[in-house]
Write a protein that holds these residues in place. Structure first.
Motif, PDB file in Angstrom:
ATOM      1  N   GLU A  12       1.643   6.511  -6.983  1.00 21.98           N
ATOM      2  CA  GLU A  12       0.637   7.548  -7.242  1.00 21.98           C
ATOM      3  C   GLU A  12       1.278   8.938  -7.225  1.00 21.98           C
ATOM      4  OE1 GLU A  12      -3.274   9.285  -4.929  1.00 21.98           O
ATOM      5  OE2 GLU A  12      -2.784   7.158  -4.697  1.00 21.98           O
ATOM      6  N   LEU A  13       2.123   9.183  -6.250  1.00 22.52           N
ATOM      7  CA  LEU A  13       2.832  10.459  -6.174  1.00 22.52           C
ATOM      8  C   LEU A  13       3.751  10.644  -7.379  1.00 22.52           C
ATOM      9  CD1 LEU A  13       3.564  13.067  -4.716  1.00 22.52           C
ATOM     10  CD2 LEU A  13       5.218  11.748  -3.372  1.00 22.52           C
ATOM     11  N   ALA A  14       4.434   9.586  -7.770  1.00 16.74           N
ATOM     12  CA  ALA A  14       5.336   9.661  -8.923  1.00 16.74           C
ATOM     13  C   ALA A  14       4.559   9.989 -10.196  1.00 16.74           C
ATOM     14  CB  ALA A  14       6.095   8.350  -9.084  1.00 16.74           C
ATOM     15  N   ASN A  15       3.364   9.436 -10.335  1.00 20.66           N
ATOM     16  CA  ASN A  15       2.523   9.761 -11.495  1.00 20.66           C
ATOM     17  C   ASN A  15       2.095  11.221 -11.471  1.00 20.66           C
ATOM     18  OD1 ASN A  15       2.313   7.396 -13.126  1.00 20.66           O
ATOM     19  ND2 ASN A  15       1.095   6.452 -11.509  1.00 20.66           N
ATOM     20  N   ILE A  16       1.699  11.709 -10.313  1.00 20.18           N
ATOM     21  CA  ILE A  16       1.294  13.110 -10.190  1.00 20.18           C
ATOM     22  C   ILE A  16       2.464  14.028 -10.516  1.00 20.18           C
ATOM     23  CG2 ILE A  16       0.571  14.887  -8.539  1.00 20.18           C
ATOM     24  CD1 ILE A  16      -1.078  12.639  -7.155  1.00 20.18           C
ATOM     25  N   ALA A  17       3.661  13.645 -10.053  1.00 19.45           N
ATOM     26  CA  ALA A  17       4.866  14.447 -10.293  1.00 19.45           C
ATOM     27  C   ALA A  17       5.398  14.276 -11.707  1.00 19.45           C
ATOM     28  CB  ALA A  17       5.945  14.076  -9.287  1.00 19.45           C
ATOM     29  N   GLN A  18       4.797  13.392 -12.473  1.00 24.35           N
ATOM     30  CA  GLN A  18       5.182  13.137 -13.859  1.00 24.35           C
ATOM     31  C   GLN A  18       6.645  12.692 -13.982  1.00 24.35           C
ATOM     32  OE1 GLN A  18       4.088  16.799 -15.852  1.00 24.35           O
ATOM     33  NE2 GLN A  18       1.945  16.173 -15.991  1.00 24.35           N
ATOM     34  N   LEU A  19       7.007  11.733 -13.138  1.00 22.05           N
ATOM     35  CA  LEU A  19       8.359  11.173 -13.239  1.00 22.05           C
ATOM     36  C   LEU A  19       8.486  10.366 -14.527  1.00 22.05           C
ATOM     37  CD1 LEU A  19       9.258   9.928  -9.641  1.00 22.05           C
ATOM     38  CD2 LEU A  19       9.787  12.102 -10.720  1.00 22.05           C
ATOM     39  N   ASP A  20       9.716  10.170 -14.948  1.00 22.76           N
ATOM     40  CA  ASP A  20       9.988   9.384 -16.150  1.00 22.76           C
ATOM     41  C   ASP A  20       9.460   7.959 -15.999  1.00 22.76           C
ATOM     42  OD1 ASP A  20      11.367  11.524 -17.231  1.00 22.76           O
ATOM     43  OD2 ASP A  20      13.332  10.795 -16.557  1.00 22.76           O
ATOM     44  N   GLN A  21       9.213   7.323 -17.116  1.00 20.84           N
ATOM     45  CA  GLN A  21       8.719   5.950 -17.113  1.00 20.84           C
ATOM     46  C   GLN A  21       9.706   5.014 -16.418  1.00 20.84           C
ATOM     47  OE1 GLN A  21       5.598   4.989 -18.030  1.00 20.84           O
ATOM     48  NE2 GLN A  21       6.175   3.034 -17.117  1.00 20.84           N
ATOM     49  N   GLN A  22      10.992   5.285 -16.596  1.00 21.94           N
ATOM     50  CA  GLN A  22      12.021   4.465 -15.953  1.00 21.94           C
ATOM     51  C   GLN A  22      11.863   4.507 -14.426  1.00 21.94           C
ATOM     52  OE1 GLN A  22      16.009   5.731 -16.865  1.00 21.94           O
ATOM     53  NE2 GLN A  22      16.943   4.041 -15.770  1.00 21.94           N
ATOM     54  N   ASP A  23      11.589   5.689 -13.870  1.00 24.78           N
ATOM     55  CA  ASP A  23      11.382   5.812 -12.428  1.00 24.78           C
ATOM     56  C   ASP A  23      10.105   5.103 -11.993  1.00 24.78           C
ATOM     57  OD1 ASP A  23      13.708   7.288 -11.991  1.00 24.78           O
ATOM     58  OD2 ASP A  23      12.699   9.194 -12.385  1.00 24.78           O
ATOM     59  N   LEU A  24       9.065   5.226 -12.784  1.00 28.79           N
ATOM     60  CA  LEU A  24       7.803   4.537 -12.474  1.00 28.79           C
ATOM     61  C   LEU A  24       7.995   3.022 -12.498  1.00 28.79           C
ATOM     62  CD1 LEU A  24       5.330   6.746 -14.515  1.00 28.79           C
ATOM     63  CD2 LEU A  24       5.466   6.566 -12.020  1.00 28.79           C
ATOM     64  N   ASP A  25       8.723   2.540 -13.491  1.00 26.06           N
ATOM     65  CA  ASP A  25       8.991   1.103 -13.582  1.00 26.06           C
ATOM     66  C   ASP A  25       9.756   0.622 -12.347  1.00 26.06           C
ATOM     67  OD1 ASP A  25       7.736   1.050 -16.052  1.00 26.06           O
ATOM     68  OD2 ASP A  25       9.613   1.067 -17.202  1.00 26.06           O
ATOM     69  N   TYR A  26      10.728   1.417 -11.910  1.00 23.02           N
ATOM     70  CA  TYR A  26      11.496   1.029 -10.730  1.00 23.02           C
ATOM     71  C   TYR A  26      10.591   0.968  -9.494  1.00 23.02           C
ATOM     72  CZ  TYR A  26      14.753   0.886  -6.885  1.00 23.02           C
ATOM     73  OH  TYR A  26      15.407   0.527  -5.735  1.00 23.02           O
ATOM     74  N   LYS A  75       0.838  -1.213   0.000  1.00 18.97           N
ATOM     75  CA  LYS A  75       0.000   0.000   0.000  1.00 18.97           C
ATOM     76  C   LYS A  75       0.867   1.255   0.000  1.00 18.97           C
ATOM     77  CE  LYS A  75      -4.096  -1.811   2.341  1.00 18.97           C
ATOM     78  NZ  LYS A  75      -4.908  -1.751   3.579  1.00 18.97           N
ATOM     79  N   TRP A  76       1.937   1.232   0.787  1.00 21.63           N
ATOM     80  CA  TRP A  76       2.829   2.393   0.828  1.00 21.63           C
ATOM     81  C   TRP A  76       3.541   2.584  -0.514  1.00 21.63           C
ATOM     82  CZ3 TRP A  76       2.609   6.352   3.841  1.00 21.63           C
ATOM     83  CH2 TRP A  76       2.023   6.223   5.097  1.00 21.63           C
ATOM     84  N   LEU A  77       3.911   1.488  -1.140  1.00 20.34           N
ATOM     85  CA  LEU A  77       4.540   1.605  -2.462  1.00 20.34           C
ATOM     86  C   LEU A  77       3.539   2.091  -3.502  1.00 20.34           C
ATOM     87  CD1 LEU A  77       6.915  -1.467  -2.455  1.00 20.34           C
ATOM     88  CD2 LEU A  77       7.565   0.937  -2.524  1.00 20.34           C
ATOM     89  N   ASP A  78       2.276   1.691  -3.376  1.00 18.48           N
ATOM     90  CA  ASP A  78       1.237   2.200  -4.282  1.00 18.48           C
ATOM     91  C   ASP A  78       1.086   3.712  -4.133  1.00 18.48           C
ATOM     92  OD1 ASP A  78       0.773  -0.332  -5.291  1.00 18.48           O
ATOM     93  OD2 ASP A  78      -1.000  -0.707  -4.031  1.00 18.48           O
TER      94      ASP A  78
END
Length: 184
Positions: free
Chosen positions: A77-91, A70-73
Motif C-alpha cells: 500500500e505504501l509502495a503504491n502511494i509512493a508510486q514505485l515502479d511496477q518492478q518494485d511492486l511485483d517484488y 498483513k505487514w507486507l500488504d
C-alpha cells in the motif's frame, strides 16, 4: 609592423567576442523536456522500516503467517502511494519479499536473544541452532562470549587470592561481572 599589430588586435578582439558568446550560452537557463520525479521512498526503505520490521518480528515469534502477510500488504500500500515502479511492486508481492523480511526478522531476534543470553551468562549454542539465518554473526558472538568469559575468569582469579579458582569464586565473579556490566 602595422600589419602584425593589426593582426594581434584582431585576434584579441575575436577572442574576447568568442569568450563573451560562450559566457552568454552557459548562463542561459537549460530547459529539459520533462523531468521524471523519483519516488520519495525506495523498496529497501519500505522493507527496512522500523514498524514493518518490528511487526514482522513479532509475527515470526508468534508463528503468525497471516500477520506477516498483513505487514507486507501495508508495505505494498505504501509502495503504491509512493508510486514505485511496477518492478518494485511485483517484488513486494512476491514470495521472495516475504522470505526477505522473515530472514531479517530472525536475524534481529538472534541479536535480541543473544544480548539477553550474553548478560545472563548463558550458552548461545541453542540460539545458533534456532537462528541459522544469523550464521555470519556467530563468529563475532563467539568472540564476545569468549571475552566475557575471560573477564569472569580474571575476576575469579583475583577473588581466589592466589589459591585454586573454585566454583564459589566463579559464581562470585559472575555476580560481580553482572553488577558491573548488566543494564539496570
Amino acid at each position: 609592423m602595422k600589419a602584425i599589430l593589426a593582426l594581434i588586435i584582431a585576434v584579441i578582439v575575436g577572442g574576447l567576442i568568442w569568450f563573451s558568446l560562450l559566457a552568454d550560452k552557459s548562463s542561459a537557463p537549460t530547459v529539459t523536456p520533462e523531468t521524471v520525479s523519483a519516488p520519495v521512498i525506495s523498496r529497501q526503505q519500505i522493507l527496512h522500516a522500523t514498524d514493518l520490521a518490528e511487526g514482522v518480528k513479532q509475527a515470526v515469534v508468534q508463528d503468525n503467517d497471516a500477520e506477516i502477510n498483513k505487514w507486507l500488504d501495508k508495505a505494498i500500500e505504501l509502495a503504491n502511494i509512493a508510486q514505485l515502479d511496477q518492478q518494485d511492486l511485483d517484488y513486494l508481492q512476491s514470495p521472495a519479499a516475504k522470505n526477505y523480511v522473515i530472514f531479517h526478522a530472525k536475524r534481529s531476534l538472534f541479536n535480541d536473544e543473544f544480548e539477553r543470553a550474553y548478560y545472563a551468562i548463558e550458552d548461545i549454542e541453542p540460539l545458533k541452532e534456532k537462528y541459522p539465518e544469523a550464521q555470519d554473526l556467530f563468529a563475532k558472538a563467539d568472540k564476545l562470549v569468549m571475552t566475557r568469559n575471560q573477564l569472569i575468569q580474571q575476576l575469579a582469579a583475583e577473588l581466589s587470592n592466589g589459591t585454586q579458582v573454585n566454583d564459589e569464586h566463579l559464581l562470585q565473579a559472575k555476580k560481580l561481572w553482572q553488577q558491573r556490566f548488566v543494564k539496570p
